[in-house]
Design a protein around this motif. Structure first.
Motif, PDB file in Angstrom:
ATOM      1  N   GLU A  36      53.136  41.062  45.184  1.00 19.54           N
ATOM      2  CA  GLU A  36      52.474  40.049  45.995  1.00 19.54           C
ATOM      3  C   GLU A  36      51.691  40.664  47.155  1.00 19.54           C
ATOM      4  O   GLU A  36      52.187  41.550  47.845  1.00 19.54           O
ATOM      5  N   VAL A  37      50.488  40.150  47.336  1.00 17.72           N
ATOM      6  CA  VAL A  37      49.683  40.547  48.485  1.00 17.72           C
ATOM      7  C   VAL A  37      50.192  39.746  49.676  1.00 17.72           C
ATOM      8  O   VAL A  37      50.169  38.514  49.661  1.00 17.72           O
ATOM      9  N   VAL A  38      50.691  40.438  50.716  1.00 16.27           N
ATOM     10  CA  VAL A  38      51.244  39.704  51.856  1.00 16.27           C
ATOM     11  C   VAL A  38      50.301  39.679  53.048  1.00 16.27           C
ATOM     12  O   VAL A  38      50.435  38.842  53.937  1.00 16.27           O
ATOM     13  N   SER A  39      49.339  40.613  53.087  1.00 16.30           N
ATOM     14  CA  SER A  39      48.305  40.439  54.109  1.00 16.30           C
ATOM     15  C   SER A  39      47.042  41.146  53.662  1.00 16.30           C
ATOM     16  O   SER A  39      47.075  42.021  52.792  1.00 16.30           O
ATOM     17  N   ARG A  40      45.963  40.702  54.248  1.00 13.92           N
ATOM     18  CA  ARG A  40      44.674  41.266  53.886  1.00 13.92           C
ATOM     19  C   ARG A  40      43.812  41.307  55.132  1.00 13.92           C
ATOM     20  O   ARG A  40      43.878  40.421  55.976  1.00 13.92           O
ATOM     21  N   GLU A  41      43.034  42.357  55.235  1.00 13.27           N
ATOM     22  CA  GLU A  41      42.116  42.461  56.357  1.00 13.27           C
ATOM     23  C   GLU A  41      40.814  43.034  55.811  1.00 13.27           C
ATOM     24  O   GLU A  41      40.837  43.974  55.022  1.00 13.27           O
ATOM     25  N   ASP A  42      39.693  42.453  56.222  1.00 14.66           N
ATOM     26  CA  ASP A  42      38.403  42.974  55.777  1.00 14.66           C
ATOM     27  C   ASP A  42      37.785  43.776  56.898  1.00 14.66           C
ATOM     28  O   ASP A  42      37.552  43.271  57.976  1.00 14.66           O
ATOM     29  N   PHE A  43      37.553  45.061  56.622  1.00 11.30           N
ATOM     30  CA  PHE A  43      36.985  45.926  57.653  1.00 11.30           C
ATOM     31  C   PHE A  43      35.465  45.863  57.662  1.00 11.30           C
ATOM     32  O   PHE A  43      34.824  46.105  58.666  1.00 11.30           O
ATOM     33  N   SER A  44      34.890  45.616  56.500  1.00 11.88           N
ATOM     34  CA  SER A  44      33.429  45.533  56.410  1.00 11.88           C
ATOM     35  C   SER A  44      33.113  44.802  55.118  1.00 11.88           C
ATOM     36  O   SER A  44      34.005  44.315  54.436  1.00 11.88           O
ATOM     37  N   GLU A  45      31.845  44.774  54.783  1.00 11.39           N
ATOM     38  CA  GLU A  45      31.448  44.093  53.548  1.00 11.39           C
ATOM     39  C   GLU A  45      32.087  44.715  52.312  1.00 11.39           C
ATOM     40  O   GLU A  45      32.242  44.059  51.296  1.00 11.39           O
ATOM     41  N   VAL A  46      32.364  46.017  52.383  1.00 11.50           N
ATOM     42  CA  VAL A  46      32.872  46.677  51.182  1.00 11.50           C
ATOM     43  C   VAL A  46      34.299  47.207  51.338  1.00 11.50           C
ATOM     44  O   VAL A  46      34.903  47.598  50.353  1.00 11.50           O
TER      45      VAL A  46
END
Lengths: 311, 497
Positions: free
Chosen positions: A12-22
């Motif tokens: 399970e993915v428990v957290s996600r963070e987007d640092f940039s477009e990619v």
């Protein structure tokens, strides 16, 4: 496939963070792996049942929370698909690891930890472990520009010194990570190890930067692999003229003995098929997902010739 | 049996098994050998003389009571035939397909002394397929004995050991590094030889015995063998991790793109379904002209996979002659029928570069056979001045494997000089309660040998756990595969389905 249902391993993915477009971070629940993981190790991910197996170096692991962290660059079909589908609460179909021999930590007294492009995140656990073992740690991280930077505070917290390099000079020094290494080596004559993770071109440049001084330099190789457990032989690399398998003999190797030309040639193995898969995937997703990847980056394949900047 | 059968009264010719025609099957992944119909099975069963000395039983690595099951087929009691096989072999649909019967039971068949031997393997497969189709399963109801067994690797050795331990009442967990269980049966042997449905069904049968499968688990790295014993509560462990890194030739061009191991090719195609790319994401290195180096069963599989993927030409390059070829005769015959071109007494000396990182061909030399070597086979030597080039764009190495280093790196188990796990005759390793078998002990071998090792280790494991009385058994045949044997006293048999 037939009736086989595997016995309930779901990740399970428990957290996600987007640092940039990619670039995005996925934190995945796997208490056993969090306990076993050591710096320098990697995992193999299968996003879904029809997916391919892709190796990713661990960016972090948290034994208390029972999670492992991957920082992924959306460069091919699978990583772009994961960017679109992996949100908190979703699951990965397959996750095996930790794989590979852990990095040797503890003998060096003064270490330069270098991360560029896709190597910034995986250098973090190395820097932290070297610091914890009592070494003086100089971090060198390279990004294309300030807007792509991430984890600066994490690196500051675990490094005695941090040198940020950006191609455009929008943060830290203007230049590549090799410029950062030179800065560090000018100020510290007693560096006894350099660890570099990033695109092959960058790792080769780092090897060349330290070779004249004979400083022990370790790089983490990420060739094409299938099983990742020492069976298929796809990840063979040449180290000092000898064949080694990155999945079981590595992924860390002595940078001064790595045949980078061989590595880069082998990374282009499936360029055509990968391009086809990515194109086909873009086609089918265009209807569901209006914002296409930025036009100035047509199909960024896992490109070994990517410039030193990365990020 | 009204009248006694004699060699003159039985059907003289072996009943052929229908096969997809070579040209047709070389383009699809459906099973090549179609299996016997009921009529064909009855006809072939009638060829068994039910001779009193039963050499076939001794020829079987697991001691299946072959005349008994053939007699049950003859009496049209197919379930009874399954019951006989299941006494000793839990996986007849697999063994009937992949066992080299021609060197085992069929090699010593009495009928074979004057005629073609009884097609025992085909009859076994007939029964195995019937059992899968009908859902027959003979599982003993066993009082749990409280022992927990960890099995490392879900291939044939692990499956065999798991079945035996589960039948003895143990709680068995099988750990598999891949995302699906089956080991080499899944990643190595192609669908046209062993359909995935058969593997799935046999795995399901193991589940019905209570065996648990944990995929995505690389033992050694996620946890170690010592941890299994010391922290995770396993009373005994069996290691059947299978093949290690592929051998390479060490000739110029080895690392070019377009040179890969048979195991990589087969894994991409079979496990990862690269043959269905782009429906599946794993890419396949396609070759127009493929040269496979080596002539073992793995080489045959690799060549036949390449044909099915659309290669125009597939060559087998082998440095010895046909007589020394280690593959099963049937596999060579199948490969030939599908259009593989064999180049015996030919050895590669260099892979030729196309200037773009790929392969344009191979430089080979002709070989001649000299005196026998350590393996008893005549040693090939290069014929001077016989070098020649030929065109190929994909080179597949099927020349064997080395020991997988992971268990050695992560435990103190004693290894031999080549890195394989050292065991005693009963497959016990240097660590108490830890047993090992299959390729990780012997180096590359066959599916049935791995199964035999799994069973042998299970017997030793049971003895070590105090689960069987070895003395009760003096003089009886040395145990049976997957079966229930007299030395185990704590269960009663029931029939499921």
């Amino acid at each position: 496939m037939g009736a086989v249902v595997d016995d309930g391993s779901r990740f399970e993915v428990v957290s996600r963070e987007d640092f940039s477009e990619v670039t995005y971070l996925l934190e995945i629940r796997h208490p056993m792996m969090a306990r076993a993981a050591r710096p320098g190790q990697f995992v193999i991910v299968m996003a879904h049942a029809r997916g391919e197996r892709i190796p990713l170096t661990l960016a972090d692991f948290d034994r208390a929370k029972g999670t492992v962290t991957l920082v992924v660059q959306a460069v091919g079909k699978t990583t772009r698909q994961m960017q679109q589908h992996c949100h908190v609460g979703t699951e990965l179909y397959g996750l095996v690891g930790p794989l590979g021999v852990p990095s040797a930590i503890g003998s060096a007294k003064k270490v330069v930890c270098v991360g560029g492009g896709l190597g910034v995140a995986p250098i973090f656990p190395q820097a932290r472990a070297h610091r914890a073992s009592g070494a003086y740690v100089i971090g060198v991280v390279g990004f294309r520009s300030r807007s792509l930077m991430f984890w600066e505070e994490r690196f500051r917290a675990c490094c005695n010194e941090l040198i940020v390099c950006t191609d455009d000079g929008s943060a830290g020094i203007k230049g590549f990570v090799t410029d950062g290494i030179r800065h560090a080596l000018e100020r510290h004559a007693d560096v006894d190890e350099v660890v570099a993770i990033g695109p092959p071109v960058m790792m080769r440049a780092c090897a060349e930067a330290t070779r004249p001084r004979g400083i022990k330099t370790v790089v983490s190789l990420n060739p094409v692999m299938v099983d990742g457990t020492g069976m298929c032989g796809g990840c063979r690399v040449k180290i000092g003229g000898e064949v080694r398998f990155a999945c079981v003999d590595g992924p860390d190797f002595d940078a001064h003995r790595v045949d980078f030309d061989d590595l880069m040639a082998r990374l282009r193995r499936h360029a055509v098929a990968e391009r086809a898969a990515a194109e086909r995937w873009s086609e089918t997703c265009r209807m569901q997902r209006p914002p296409e990847p930025p036009a100035e980056e047509p199909l960024p394949l896992p490109d070994p010739f990517e410039e030193v900047r990365g990020g | 049996m009204a009248r006694k059968k004699t060699i003159r009264t039985i059907p003289q010719a072996r009943t052929p098994m229908r096969e997809q025609p070579g040209a047709e099957r070389a383009r699809n992944f459906a099973e090549v050998a179609c299996g016997y119909s009921v009529a064909e099975a009855l006809r072939e069963a009638d060829r068994c003389l039910l001779c009193p000395d039963e050499p076939c039983i001794r020829g079987c690595p697991v001691g299946i009571d072959i005349p008994a099951f053939i007699a049950r087929i003859g009496a049209k009691d197919y379930r009874g035939a399954y019951d006989v096989i299941a006494e000793t072999n839990f996986l007849p649909a697999i063994c009937g397909r992949v066992c080299p019967q021609e060197t085992q039971c069929e090699a010593v068949c009495t009928v074979g002394e004057s005629l073609e031997p009884v097609a025992i393997g085909r009859l076994e497969r007939f029964v195995g397929d019937a059992a899968l189709a009908e859902g027959w399963l003979n599982a003993p109801r066993v009082a749990p004995n409280g022992f927990r067994i960890g099995i490392v690797g879900s291939g044939p050795a692990g499956m065999a050991c798991a079945a035996d331990m589960a039948k003895a009442g143990c709680e068995v967990t099988v750990f598999e590094a891949f995302h699906l269980p089956g080991g080499v049966l899944r990643y190595g042997i192609p669908d046209f030889r062993l359909p995935n449905e058969v593997i799935d069904a046999e795995i399901d049968n193991l589940r019905r015995l209570g065996v648990r499968f944990e995929c995505n688990t690389l033992v050694g790295r996620l946890f170690t063998i010592p941890q299994m014993i010391d922290e995770m509560g396993f009373h005994a462990v069996f290691i059947g991790t299978g093949a290690g890194t592929p051998s390479l030739l060490g000739i110029p061009g080895d690392s070019l793109n377009g040179v890969l191991s048979a195991n990589e090719l087969l894994t991409r195609c079979n496990l990862m379904r690269a043959k269905d790319f782009p429906e599946y994401d794993t890419p396949m290195p396609l070759g127009r002209r493929v040269a496979v180096i080596g002539a073992g069963n793995t080489a045959m599989d690799a060549m036949r996979v390449c044909l099915r993927l659309g290669a125009e030409k597939v060559y087998c390059v082998y440095r010895r002659s046909r007589a020394e070829c280690p593959a099963r005769a049937e596999e060579v015959h199948h490969a030939e029928g599908e259009g593989v071109e064999f180049h015996w007494l030919t050895a590669p000396v260099a892979i030729l570069d196309d200037g773009k990182g790929g392969v344009r061909g191979m430089r080979c030399t002709r070989m001649a056979l000299g005196e026998p070597d350590d393996s008893g086979r005549r040693r090939p030597a290069a014929v001077e001045g016989s070098e020649f080039d030929f065109e190929a764009d994909l080179i597949v190495y099927a020349i064997g494997t080395n020991a997988n280093p992971i268990i050695g790196q992560t435990s103190k188990l004693r290894l031999d000089k080549r890195g394989y796990i050292e065991t005693d005759a009963g497959l016990a390793t240097s660590m108490a309660g830890v047993f090992a078998g299959g390729d990780i002990v012997t180096g590359a071998a066959t599916v049935i040998e791995a199964m035999g090792a799994g069973r042998k280790a299970a017997r030793s494991m049971k003895a070590w756990l105090g689960l069987r009385d070895e003395t009760a058994l003096a003089g009886e045949p040395a145990g049976t595969l997957f079966g229930i044997d007299a030395r185990e006293r704590n269960f009663a048999r029931i029939r499921l389905a």
